[in-house]
Design an enzyme around this catalytic site. Structure first.
Site, mmCIF file in Angstrom:
data_model
loop_
_atom_site.group_PDB
_atom_site.id
_atom_site.type_symbol
_atom_site.label_atom_id
_atom_site.label_comp_id
_atom_site.label_asym_id
_atom_site.label_seq_id
_atom_site.Cartn_x
_atom_site.Cartn_y
_atom_site.Cartn_z
ATOM 1 N N SER A 289 0.840 -1.192 0.000
ATOM 2 C CA SER A 289 0.000 0.000 0.000
ATOM 3 C C SER A 289 0.877 1.245 0.000
ATOM 4 C CB SER A 289 -0.963 -0.051 1.193
ATOM 5 O OG SER A 289 -1.975 0.936 1.077
ATOM 6 N N GLU B 5 -1.317 -2.884 -8.096
ATOM 7 C CA GLU B 5 -2.624 -3.071 -7.483
ATOM 8 C C GLU B 5 -3.004 -1.743 -6.863
ATOM 9 O OE1 GLU B 5 -3.294 -3.194 -3.895
ATOM 10 O OE2 GLU B 5 -1.250 -2.538 -3.464
ATOM 11 N N HIS C 9 -4.536 -5.469 -1.810
ATOM 12 C CA HIS C 9 -5.539 -5.202 -0.784
ATOM 13 C C HIS C 9 -6.682 -6.224 -0.773
ATOM 14 C CE1 HIS C 9 -3.540 -1.270 -1.058
ATOM 15 N NE2 HIS C 9 -4.044 -0.997 0.132
#
Length: 320
Positions: free
Chosen positions: A124, A221, A286
């Site tokens: 992230s 992602e 995620h």
């Protein structure tokens, strides 16, 4: 600190694998950490036989900006102190969120390089730090689950894949869930890099940022980015030249990014014209299950045209 254009990608320095009794640090470079989840995550690490130590500001919150785990200087100091402590063999991020961009330039990367490679795990917002470890220190890292996040705490396959990567990396060289499919068929090799694609785009043009992707395999992602925003993110990477020379793309999860058919259309439109293999839904990021991706190492992306299993295979174990 900026880095000179390094030319085509080369493998980065790998750290040593962990073993029972390894002392590991937990830091919070980005957002504040829920206390209950932190304790659960620490318990998992102890169950693995590790000895976790928590950074001084992991349980802190910025006095005015409550989306940050303490001040920028404090978060940078925790990371640097953990890395430069010779008794610490690995540094785990507690969570992502927002804030790594704010503290990355406060880290003494010369001191990090001098301390040598160690296991570093996160994803992230931590993408910014993965890029810094690669480009400023020359170290391979692990794009993997963080110890105070729901996926790590609730999903057994996620935990097991990280555990295997840390202790038995030979057993975790081939990645890909059953969901993986060929968006653009083909086969490609290169040095792995990437992470949260919005953070990669935000890092473009910054001091020490990546100027091209020659010889690299990209893994991407994201979460919470609507299709039009994902379009803009990919377009920025393309226009800036940051994707120049990329050999293939492996896509993970797109949680809360809208209907997947619309995300898929954006990926096909923006990445398809590159003429390189693109795999979708490989199983990292995620999503419900998050495989651990070794960044900075040579790998092969297989996207068979006949509908066969799509995989990402690291050519050497992630850790020594």
């Amino acid at each position: 600190m900026t880095r000179q254009d390094p030319g085509p990608a080369t493998p980065l320095a790998r750290p040593a694998r962990l073993r029972p009794g390894s002392r590991v640090a937990v830091v919070a470079p980005s957002g504040p950490v829920p206390a209950d989840r932190l304790e659960e995550g620490l318990a998992v690490l102890r169950d693995w036989g590790l000895e976790p130590v928590v950074g001084p500001h992991v349980r802190s919150t910025h006095p005015e900006l409550d989306y940050l785990a303490g001040t920028d200087a404090d978060r940078a100091a925790d990371l640097q102190a953990a890395w430069c402590d010779p008794s610490v063999e690995a540094v785990f991020c507690a969570r992502g969120g927002f804030g790594a961009h704010r503290m990355v330039d406060l880290v003494d990367w010369a001191a990090i390089r001098a301390a040598g490679p160690k296991v570093f795990v996160g994803y992230s917002d931590i993408t910014v730090l993965h890029e810094a470890f690669a480009l400023r220190a020359g170290f391979a890292t692990l794009h993997g689950p963080m110890v105070a996040t729901e996926t790590f705490l609730k999903d057994a396959p996620t935990r097991e894949h990280l555990r295997a990567t840390l202790f038995e990396p030979e057993s975790a060289r081939t990645l890909g869930l059953a969901s993986a499919g060929a968006l653009v068929p083909g086969r490609a090799g290169g040095i792995l890099y990437g992470g949260c694609v919005s953070l990669l785009a935000a890092d473009t043009g910054t001091p020490g940022g990546r100027s091209h992707a020659r010889g690299n395999l990209l893994v991407i992602e994201d979460t919470g980015e609507e299709p039009y925003r994902l379009d803009g993110i990919l377009t920025r990477l393309l226009r800036s030249g940051a994707l120049a020379g990329v050999t293939g793309v492996a896509c993970g999860s797109w949680q809360e990014c809208g209907p997947y058919e619309k995300i898929r259309a954006v990926l096909a439109d923006r990445l398809g014209p590159l003429g390189i293999p693109v795999v979708e839904e490989l199983g990292f990021g995620h999503g419900t299950t998050a495989l651990t991706i070794p960044l900075g190492l040579p790998a092969v992306l297989d996207a068979p045209a006949d509908g066969g299993r799509c995989t990402l295979t690291v050519e050497a174990p992630a850790l020594l």
